[in-house]
Design a protein around this motif. Structure first.
Motif, PDB file in Angstrom:
ATOM      1  N   MET A  30     -85.119 -34.831 -44.035  1.00 13.96           N
ATOM      2  CA  MET A  30     -83.878 -34.480 -43.492  1.00 13.96           C
ATOM      3  C   MET A  30     -83.310 -35.692 -42.370  1.00 13.96           C
ATOM      4  N   LYS A  31     -82.471 -36.175 -42.500  1.00 18.63           N
ATOM      5  CA  LYS A  31     -80.927 -36.230 -41.251  1.00 18.63           C
ATOM      6  C   LYS A  31     -80.057 -36.678 -40.837  1.00 18.63           C
ATOM      7  N   THR A  32     -79.533 -35.258 -39.764  1.00 18.85           N
ATOM      8  CA  THR A  32     -78.500 -34.669 -39.781  1.00 18.85           C
ATOM      9  C   THR A  32     -77.802 -35.589 -38.615  1.00 18.85           C
ATOM     10  N   LYS A  33     -76.705 -35.057 -37.996  1.00 18.92           N
ATOM     11  CA  LYS A  33     -75.949 -35.320 -36.978  1.00 18.92           C
ATOM     12  C   LYS A  33     -76.803 -35.615 -35.824  1.00 18.92           C
ATOM     13  N   ASN A  34     -77.762 -34.723 -35.252  1.00 17.83           N
ATOM     14  CA  ASN A  34     -77.939 -34.807 -33.999  1.00 17.83           C
ATOM     15  C   ASN A  34     -79.198 -34.063 -34.153  1.00 17.83           C
ATOM     16  N   VAL A  35     -80.305 -34.039 -35.450  1.00 19.35           N
ATOM     17  CA  VAL A  35     -81.111 -33.224 -35.365  1.00 19.35           C
ATOM     18  C   VAL A  35     -82.220 -34.237 -36.109  1.00 19.35           C
ATOM     19  N   ILE A  37     -76.829 -28.364 -38.275  1.00 21.44           N
ATOM     20  CA  ILE A  37     -77.630 -29.392 -39.421  1.00 21.44           C
ATOM     21  C   ILE A  37     -76.661 -28.792 -40.673  1.00 21.44           C
ATOM     22  N   GLY A  38     -75.852 -27.755 -41.214  1.00 22.21           N
ATOM     23  CA  GLY A  38     -74.718 -28.505 -42.295  1.00 22.21           C
ATOM     24  C   GLY A  38     -75.548 -27.668 -43.763  1.00 22.21           C
ATOM     25  N   ILE A  39     -74.341 -26.759 -44.349  1.00 19.56           N
ATOM     26  CA  ILE A  39     -74.835 -25.956 -45.597  1.00 19.56           C
ATOM     27  C   ILE A  39     -75.204 -26.435 -46.764  1.00 19.56           C
ATOM     28  N   LYS A  40     -74.250 -27.631 -46.331  1.00 17.58           N
ATOM     29  CA  LYS A  40     -74.337 -28.532 -47.247  1.00 17.58           C
ATOM     30  C   LYS A  40     -76.104 -29.703 -47.773  1.00 17.58           C
ATOM     31  N   LYS A  41     -75.914 -30.025 -46.007  1.00 20.49           N
ATOM     32  CA  LYS A  41     -77.464 -30.885 -46.105  1.00 20.49           C
ATOM     33  C   LYS A  41     -77.989 -29.876 -46.840  1.00 20.49           C
ATOM     34  N   ILE A  42     -78.698 -28.602 -46.423  1.00 18.84           N
ATOM     35  CA  ILE A  42     -79.648 -27.603 -46.592  1.00 18.84           C
ATOM     36  C   ILE A  42     -79.437 -27.589 -48.374  1.00 18.84           C
ATOM     37  N   ARG A  45     -79.278 -29.164 -50.265  1.00 19.21           N
ATOM     38  CA  ARG A  45     -79.032 -30.994 -51.474  1.00 19.21           C
ATOM     39  C   ARG A  45     -80.648 -30.864 -50.702  1.00 19.21           C
ATOM     40  N   HIS A  46     -81.272 -30.490 -49.983  1.00 16.82           N
ATOM     41  CA  HIS A  46     -82.632 -31.341 -49.513  1.00 16.82           C
ATOM     42  C   HIS A  46     -83.104 -30.029 -50.281  1.00 16.82           C
ATOM     43  N   ASN A  47     -83.006 -28.866 -50.342  1.00 17.56           N
ATOM     44  CA  ASN A  47     -83.820 -27.664 -51.339  1.00 17.56           C
ATOM     45  C   ASN A  47     -84.047 -28.244 -52.508  1.00 17.56           C
ATOM     46  N   LYS A  48     -82.477 -28.589 -53.172  1.00 20.06           N
ATOM     47  CA  LYS A  48     -82.683 -28.652 -54.417  1.00 20.06           C
ATOM     48  C   LYS A  48     -83.268 -30.255 -54.604  1.00 20.06           C
ATOM     49  N   LYS A  49     -83.643 -30.825 -53.723  1.00 24.39           N
ATOM     50  CA  LYS A  49     -84.419 -32.208 -54.185  1.00 24.39           C
ATOM     51  C   LYS A  49     -86.329 -31.464 -54.129  1.00 24.39           C
ATOM     52  N   LEU A  50     -85.801 -30.689 -53.186  1.00 21.67           N
ATOM     53  CA  LEU A  50     -88.061 -30.009 -52.784  1.00 21.67           C
ATOM     54  C   LEU A  50     -88.098 -29.547 -54.614  1.00 21.67           C
ATOM     55  N   LEU A  51     -86.316 -28.725 -54.617  1.00 20.89           N
ATOM     56  CA  LEU A  51     -87.207 -28.096 -55.739  1.00 20.89           C
ATOM     57  C   LEU A  51     -87.604 -29.554 -57.280  1.00 20.89           C
ATOM     58  N   PHE A 107     -85.044 -25.591 -45.246  1.00 15.08           N
ATOM     59  CA  PHE A 107     -84.617 -27.341 -44.772  1.00 15.08           C
ATOM     60  C   PHE A 107     -85.316 -27.234 -43.971  1.00 15.08           C
ATOM     61  N   TYR A 108     -86.664 -26.831 -43.346  1.00 16.19           N
ATOM     62  CA  TYR A 108     -87.786 -27.313 -42.890  1.00 16.19           C
ATOM     63  C   TYR A 108     -88.773 -28.036 -44.087  1.00 16.19           C
ATOM     64  N   ASN A 109     -88.977 -27.289 -44.888  1.00 16.72           N
ATOM     65  CA  ASN A 109     -90.126 -27.702 -45.575  1.00 16.72           C
ATOM     66  C   ASN A 109     -90.027 -29.085 -45.765  1.00 16.72           C
ATOM     67  N   THR A 110     -90.871 -29.640 -46.220  1.00 15.78           N
ATOM     68  CA  THR A 110     -91.102 -31.640 -46.876  1.00 15.78           C
ATOM     69  C   THR A 110     -91.371 -31.333 -48.046  1.00 15.78           C
ATOM     70  N   GLU A 111     -91.636 -32.667 -48.764  1.00  9.31           N
ATOM     71  CA  GLU A 111     -91.956 -33.004 -50.104  1.00  9.31           C
ATOM     72  C   GLU A 111     -93.556 -33.401 -49.923  1.00  9.31           C
ATOM     73  N   GLU A 112     -94.306 -32.851 -48.936  1.00  6.56           N
ATOM     74  CA  GLU A 112     -95.148 -33.389 -48.949  1.00  6.56           C
ATOM     75  C   GLU A 112     -95.893 -31.721 -48.973  1.00  6.56           C
ATOM     76  N   GLU A 113     -95.460 -30.933 -49.036  1.00 10.61           N
ATOM     77  CA  GLU A 113     -95.517 -29.302 -49.262  1.00 10.61           C
ATOM     78  C   GLU A 113     -95.400 -29.471 -49.938  1.00 10.61           C
TER      79      GLU A 113
END
Ligand SMILES: Cc1ncc(COP(=O)(O)O)c(C=O)c1O
Length: 384
Positions: free
Chosen positions: A1-6, A292-297, A299-305, A366-372
């Motif tokens: 996940m890429k965000t503006k600052n992190v 980080i941004g809730i909308k990004k979070i 989307r990220h969590n949805k992608k993992l699930l 948001f910090y979990n990964t696809e690899e996990e």
């Protein structure tokens, strides 16, 4: 996940256990405290232990107000509509006792609510208030059954944004419209959705909302907030009251003043001294999440699930969550013949999930990964 600052690597540095092969997929139970929050809390405690706290009142109250501002931003409310609380139940009790319900008034709940949103209401039975559980369908809240449960005595609906056991995201917009039409006071327990799903109280017709900060908000125990809408203000008054419910303008030199009026806004529910070490923790964690941004979070969590769902769908496992986009959240539940054994096996392998109502519940953040998620799937494949 890429965000503006992190980026994800930097974010994961905030959670050192990720370097010890612990795969934490249990945010629906408890959210780990990021390093930045730990540091902020420890700094405050260090201050306190060195007796340097004398002149930091103004700073603490400013941080409290900024925490309320950040909480407001999370749900698109106004700062004045947000009050600090200590957990979900504490905030819910403001609605329970502040609404002045009368004998035979009816409160509707769902029969699959987490007990934090049931027991406080049951306490109203002593006043003759009737508590009714709306029957769920396949363990999902059923709007038709809710409509059928409404009668002239129905005064309140109190419901989770996201159901704890299967992650069912309730359609708060539709439910809120029904409540408004029928003049039913609409209370929401938001703890399982806040911090991972967008929530816009302006768009919804929520009267009162309560959440704890210890799960998806990563703020630790003793943190939480509530939303006290304009409409709530007409019907809901503090049932208990204290010296922090009035405005001292952070000047505590003339305390024998007993004529002060309650705050006009949500601060009127405050009682005694604030637990500033916890406020500071929540302040830091909310800032972290908002950056980080809730909308990004979301989307990220949805992608993992999605990755997990794609595997489960073609396997012998049974998904217990509703997969329609309208009802999805960051929680997914599934079962198999030996769910309990599998849960224990996962824990042994340092994959942390939870076991609820005979199902395995997975709740990534948001910090979990696809690899996990792939690691989880590897074990599921061996167990199938
Ligand atoms: C839907 C829901 N509400 C409330 C809670 C917790 O309530 P409290 O913050 O009062 O401990 C939980 C989980 O622990 C939950 O899943």
């Amino acid at each position: 996940m890429k965000t503006k600052n992190v980026d994800l690597k930097k974010i994961r540095d905030e959670f050192p256990f990720t370097k010890n092969n612990i795969i934490f997929l249990n945010h629906a139970s408890f959210g780990p405290i990021p390093q930045c929050t730990l540091k902020a809390k420890l700094e405050y405690l260090k201050y306190a232990s060195l007796q340097k706290t004398q002149n930091i009142d103004q700073m603490c109250f400013d941080i409290l107000d900024d925490t309320r501002k950040k909480a407001a931003k999370l749900i698109n409310a106004k700062t004045e509509e947000i009050g600090y609380s200590f957990n979900t139940s504490y905030g819910l009790n403001f609605a329970v006792w502040g609404l002045d319900l009368k004998p035979d008034d009816k409160v509707l709940l769902s029969d699959v609510e987490f007990p934090a949103n049931v027991y406080p209401w049951l306490n109203l039975k002593s006043k003759g208030v009737k508590i009714k559980l709306v029957p769920s369908k396949d363990r999902f809240f059923d709007i038709d059954k809710f409509k059928k449960s409404i009668d002239s005595k129905t005064k309140v609906l109190s419901l989770s944004y996201v159901q704890f056991l299967n992650g069912f995201k309730n359609d708060l917009e539709e439910i809120g419209k029904i409540c408004e039409k029928k003049d039913i006071f609409f209370v929401v327990d938001a703890i399982q959705g806040i911090g991972n799903l967008n929530l816009d109280v302006r768009k919804l017709k929520i009267d009162f909302l309560s959440t704890g900060g210890a799960k998806w908000l990563l703020s630790g125990l003793g943190t939480g907030f509530f939303y006290y809408s304009k409409n709530a203000k007409k019907k809901l008054n503090p049932s208990f009251f204290g010296w922090m419910g009035v405005d001292w303008k952070v000047d505590f030199t003339d305390l024998l003043n007993f004529d002060l009026d309650p705050f006009e806004d949500a601060r009127r529910f405050a009682t005694g001294s604030h637990p500033f070490e916890n406020v500071i923790a929540m302040h830091t964690s909310l800032g972290f999440l908002l950056d980080i941004g809730i909308k990004k979070i979301e989307r990220h969590n949805k992608k993992l699930l999605d990755i997990l769902i794609n595997y489960l769908k073609d396997s012998t496992y049974k998904i217990k969550s509703d997969l329609s986009p309208r009802h999805r959240s960051s929680i997914l539940s599934f079962t198999c013949k030996n769910s309990k054994n599998l849960f224990e096996k996962l824990t042994q392998k340092k994959i942390i999930s939870s076991y609820r109502e005979k199902a395995i519940r997975v709740s990534p953040h948001f910090y979990n990964t696809e690899e996990e998620i792939e690691e989880l799937i590897k074990i599921l494949k061996k167990n199938a």
